[in-house]
Design a protein around this motif. Sequence first.
Motif, PDB file in Angstrom:
ATOM      1  N   TRP A  45      16.999   2.289  14.333  1.00 58.41           N
ATOM      2  CA  TRP A  45      16.872   0.512  14.946  1.00 58.41           C
ATOM      3  C   TRP A  45      16.017   0.557  14.466  1.00 58.41           C
ATOM      4  O   TRP A  45      14.593   0.819  14.543  1.00 58.41           O
ATOM      5  CB  TRP A  45      17.540   1.190  16.500  1.00 58.41           C
ATOM      6  CG  TRP A  45      17.041  -0.249  17.551  1.00 58.41           C
ATOM      7  CD1 TRP A  45      17.171  -1.378  17.808  1.00 58.41           C
ATOM      8  CD2 TRP A  45      16.427   0.207  18.383  1.00 58.41           C
ATOM      9  NE1 TRP A  45      16.868  -1.604  18.408  1.00 58.41           N
ATOM     10  CE2 TRP A  45      16.047  -0.966  18.761  1.00 58.41           C
ATOM     11  CE3 TRP A  45      15.011   1.235  19.389  1.00 58.41           C
ATOM     12  CZ2 TRP A  45      15.327  -1.382  20.099  1.00 58.41           C
ATOM     13  CZ3 TRP A  45      14.387   0.621  20.384  1.00 58.41           C
ATOM     14  CH2 TRP A  45      14.801  -1.034  20.642  1.00 58.41           C
ATOM     15  N   LYS A  46      15.595  -1.169  14.375  1.00 63.90           N
ATOM     16  CA  LYS A  46      14.535  -1.284  14.059  1.00 63.90           C
ATOM     17  C   LYS A  46      14.575  -2.527  14.973  1.00 63.90           C
ATOM     18  O   LYS A  46      13.392  -4.277  14.759  1.00 63.90           O
ATOM     19  CB  LYS A  46      14.524  -2.426  12.847  1.00 63.90           C
ATOM     20  CG  LYS A  46      14.210  -0.949  11.177  1.00 63.90           C
ATOM     21  CD  LYS A  46      14.581  -1.681   9.921  1.00 63.90           C
ATOM     22  CE  LYS A  46      14.298  -0.820   9.016  1.00 63.90           C
ATOM     23  NZ  LYS A  46      14.082  -0.785   7.819  1.00 63.90           N
ATOM     24  N   LEU A  47      15.165  -3.164  15.745  1.00 57.67           N
ATOM     25  CA  LEU A  47      15.196  -4.258  16.433  1.00 57.67           C
ATOM     26  C   LEU A  47      13.973  -4.775  17.468  1.00 57.67           C
ATOM     27  O   LEU A  47      13.685  -4.026  18.553  1.00 57.67           O
ATOM     28  CB  LEU A  47      16.261  -4.990  17.646  1.00 57.67           C
ATOM     29  CG  LEU A  47      16.128  -6.173  18.001  1.00 57.67           C
ATOM     30  CD1 LEU A  47      16.738  -7.263  17.685  1.00 57.67           C
ATOM     31  CD2 LEU A  47      18.023  -6.040  19.164  1.00 57.67           C
ATOM     32  N   GLN A  48      13.108  -6.053  16.988  1.00 58.80           N
ATOM     33  CA  GLN A  48      12.523  -5.978  18.029  1.00 58.80           C
ATOM     34  C   GLN A  48      11.858  -7.566  18.231  1.00 58.80           C
ATOM     35  O   GLN A  48      12.078  -7.781  19.512  1.00 58.80           O
ATOM     36  CB  GLN A  48      10.771  -5.699  16.824  1.00 58.80           C
ATOM     37  CG  GLN A  48      10.556  -4.808  16.535  1.00 58.80           C
ATOM     38  CD  GLN A  48       9.660  -4.360  15.727  1.00 58.80           C
ATOM     39  OE1 GLN A  48       8.101  -5.091  16.602  1.00 58.80           O
ATOM     40  NE2 GLN A  48       9.500  -3.947  14.425  1.00 58.80           N
ATOM     41  N   VAL A  49      12.779  -8.481  17.887  1.00 62.43           N
ATOM     42  CA  VAL A  49      12.808  -9.804  18.593  1.00 62.43           C
ATOM     43  C   VAL A  49      14.523 -10.246  18.918  1.00 62.43           C
ATOM     44  O   VAL A  49      15.340  -9.590  17.668  1.00 62.43           O
ATOM     45  CB  VAL A  49      11.973 -10.849  17.826  1.00 62.43           C
ATOM     46  CG1 VAL A  49      12.244 -11.784  18.086  1.00 62.43           C
ATOM     47  CG2 VAL A  49      10.968 -10.424  17.511  1.00 62.43           C
ATOM     48  N   LEU A  50      14.719 -10.528  19.781  1.00 62.78           N
ATOM     49  CA  LEU A  50      16.545 -11.175  20.088  1.00 62.78           C
ATOM     50  C   LEU A  50      15.631 -12.734  20.306  1.00 62.78           C
ATOM     51  O   LEU A  50      15.262 -13.356  21.064  1.00 62.78           O
ATOM     52  CB  LEU A  50      17.347 -10.845  21.652  1.00 62.78           C
ATOM     53  CG  LEU A  50      17.844 -11.407  21.476  1.00 62.78           C
ATOM     54  CD1 LEU A  50      19.015 -10.500  20.338  1.00 62.78           C
ATOM     55  CD2 LEU A  50      18.737 -10.708  22.863  1.00 62.78           C
ATOM     56  N   ASP A  51      16.226 -13.064  19.952  1.00 59.74           N
ATOM     57  CA  ASP A  51      15.730 -15.000  19.628  1.00 59.74           C
ATOM     58  C   ASP A  51      17.190 -16.066  19.888  1.00 59.74           C
ATOM     59  O   ASP A  51      18.388 -15.078  19.562  1.00 59.74           O
ATOM     60  CB  ASP A  51      16.037 -15.370  17.569  1.00 59.74           C
ATOM     61  CG  ASP A  51      14.941 -16.771  17.869  1.00 59.74           C
ATOM     62  OD1 ASP A  51      14.839 -17.645  18.419  1.00 59.74           O
ATOM     63  OD2 ASP A  51      14.241 -16.930  16.913  1.00 59.74           O
ATOM     64  N   LEU A  52      16.814 -16.962  20.867  1.00 62.48           N
ATOM     65  CA  LEU A  52      18.207 -17.208  21.791  1.00 62.48           C
ATOM     66  C   LEU A  52      17.796 -18.378  21.211  1.00 62.48           C
ATOM     67  O   LEU A  52      18.347 -19.919  21.784  1.00 62.48           O
ATOM     68  CB  LEU A  52      18.170 -17.309  23.001  1.00 62.48           C
ATOM     69  CG  LEU A  52      18.449 -15.769  23.562  1.00 62.48           C
ATOM     70  CD1 LEU A  52      18.541 -15.818  25.240  1.00 62.48           C
ATOM     71  CD2 LEU A  52      19.630 -14.627  22.257  1.00 62.48           C
ATOM     72  N   ARG A  53      17.120 -19.103  20.093  1.00 62.39           N
ATOM     73  CA  ARG A  53      16.867 -19.971  19.914  1.00 62.39           C
ATOM     74  C   ARG A  53      17.990 -20.444  18.479  1.00 62.39           C
ATOM     75  O   ARG A  53      18.732 -19.598  18.461  1.00 62.39           O
ATOM     76  CB  ARG A  53      15.887 -20.963  19.398  1.00 62.39           C
ATOM     77  CG  ARG A  53      13.975 -20.641  20.081  1.00 62.39           C
ATOM     78  CD  ARG A  53      13.130 -20.910  19.891  1.00 62.39           C
ATOM     79  NE  ARG A  53      12.761 -19.845  18.501  1.00 62.39           N
ATOM     80  CZ  ARG A  53      12.044 -19.688  17.158  1.00 62.39           C
ATOM     81  NH1 ARG A  53      10.899 -20.800  17.614  1.00 62.39           N
ATOM     82  NH2 ARG A  53      12.145 -18.582  16.684  1.00 62.39           N
ATOM     83  N   THR A  54      18.014 -21.953  18.105  1.00 65.48           N
ATOM     84  CA  THR A  54      19.377 -22.388  17.555  1.00 65.48           C
ATOM     85  C   THR A  54      18.520 -22.212  15.964  1.00 65.48           C
ATOM     86  O   THR A  54      19.370 -22.560  15.301  1.00 65.48           O
ATOM     87  CB  THR A  54      19.644 -23.881  17.808  1.00 65.48           C
ATOM     88  OG1 THR A  54      18.521 -24.858  17.779  1.00 65.48           O
ATOM     89  CG2 THR A  54      20.343 -23.759  19.301  1.00 65.48           C
ATOM     90  N   ALA A  55      17.546 -21.983  16.274  1.00 69.44           N
ATOM     91  CA  ALA A  55      16.994 -21.675  14.290  1.00 69.44           C
ATOM     92  C   ALA A  55      17.715 -20.454  13.455  1.00 69.44           C
ATOM     93  O   ALA A  55      18.239 -19.972  14.075  1.00 69.44           O
ATOM     94  CB  ALA A  55      15.637 -21.709  14.719  1.00 69.44           C
ATOM     95  N   HIS A  56      17.353 -20.675  12.437  1.00 73.74           N
ATOM     96  CA  HIS A  56      17.948 -19.170  11.994  1.00 73.74           C
ATOM     97  C   HIS A  56      19.348 -19.660  11.339  1.00 73.74           C
ATOM     98  O   HIS A  56      19.945 -18.287  10.836  1.00 73.74           O
ATOM     99  CB  HIS A  56      17.028 -18.161  12.159  1.00 73.74           C
ATOM    100  CG  HIS A  56      16.146 -17.917  12.354  1.00 73.74           C
ATOM    101  ND1 HIS A  56      14.771 -18.244  11.668  1.00 73.74           N
ATOM    102  CD2 HIS A  56      15.279 -17.857  14.057  1.00 73.74           C
ATOM    103  CE1 HIS A  56      13.830 -17.927  12.248  1.00 73.74           C
ATOM    104  NE2 HIS A  56      13.938 -18.126  13.619  1.00 73.74           N
TER     105      HIS A  56
END
Length: 519
Positions: A132-143
Amino acid sequence: MPTQLCPHPKYLNVRCFRCLPGCMSGASHYRSFRMSMKVPPTLLQLAGQSLLRNEALALSALEKLPMELFPPLFMEALTRRHTEVVKAMVQAWPFSCLPLGALMKTRDLETLQITLDGIDMLLSEQIRPRRWKLQVLDLRTAHQNFWNVWSGAMAEYWAPQAKSRNQAEEVPPWKGVKQPLRLIVDLNLELDDLDELQIYLFEWVQQRKSSIQLCCRKMQIWGLCTCGSRAWPIHRVLGLLELDCMEEVVVHCPWTLCALGMFAPYLGQMRNLCKLRISQICVSENIDPDNYKQLVATFTSQFSKLGCLRKLCMSSAYFLHGHLHQVLSCLEAPLESLSITHCLLEESDLQCLSNCLSIHQLKHLSLRGVMLTHVCPEPLQILLHRVADTLKTLDLEDCGIRDSQLTALLPALSHCSQLTTFSFFGNRISMSVLKDLLHQTARLSQLSQELYPAPLESYGGLGAVRTGKVSQHCAELMDTLRARREPRVVLFGIDPCPQCGNRCVYNMEGILRCYWMAA
């Protein structure tokens, strides 16, 4: 044929796609190419499809699954609603950031719930999964490109050690300390009608405050509620956010001065704010003078904490009358854009503006709708001289500027060598002074858009427009300008219609047309 899809010969080599992201539409171009060539699925694609046919096998295989297979498998599992696989993949996510927002449809509450359930399972674990490396859950429409490049054989291009501007946000790895997980969102708050997804997200974060950080980069506020009967009034939402992550705030709704005072302490915590736009700040006639001064001071003092602020826009902010110095004196860093529109300002306000230390690098200035008819032109003259080397856009629409004032401003205006856009509609200028203006702006080689008022001689005794005169005078003015240089976009506008608000303009083709002019 592949040569019809792309002119680059290297695309004839199926294994060579290093320049795809910069050519046409990236992964979609590649998929079209594969379809035209009828290339069979890659081994990664076949492996993912096989795993999802057997959910138990997929779950047991995640620990040893190659990281290249995670993004395409995650997309496929979401599409087919393999809920348990999605939750397990969140727990074993091998990247520091999961850009979920690029995969979510509008108001896609189910996808959010599934992913947050997976995070809940992570948070409840005493011992973290090894990968597990998850540190950020990005809910923007970017990426969006993160998912595109992993969706086919381009995984080879995205080796684990590769760095690219198209990658999702990367953050430093865990260092043995249990740190909060960051959720990144852009918020559009219509507080009279908060959508179900936002309410679910706020409630979920509220219950996990110690292990979750809700970070908002861009926020638009369309309503304000401070009463206790509402589940999520604006101050409760602001209290939930990590405010030092905020980069842009736009307030579209009318606020009272009291509401602005309530917002002020939160504004002061937005230490990385780059852009602030507020509008329609009403001042009650019955407000106590001492209370009025205190509320203005409470709000304006927060600007001293905004060291990253580069763009400031205040529209219909009536509290600025006689108090602009309180905002300007608190600014710490040079502004790039300043817009003060449809406000009442005193001459002392303009003097403070011209002497402000934070405007020497200004690129964009708008004073649209600020009445300057009875104001001495000297402060604006000084201001234009100070920003002459950097100013690119100047908006002086509907300022009520007269001949004598414009004549005084012409020398300073002629030195604004970087000016690309000059908007001067709605000012009462005679034919002779307009010609002088065109002679001066003709020296500005960077000008690409010029908006001038039709001359005073185009109006009748009661202010009625004489269309024949408009065409005649504007054609003459256009000839005056063309004699000096070849203009790009030039319009001459008459006063807006009092019924519909539209403004008729005379264009470069010599046609008088009615246009709706955005405020």
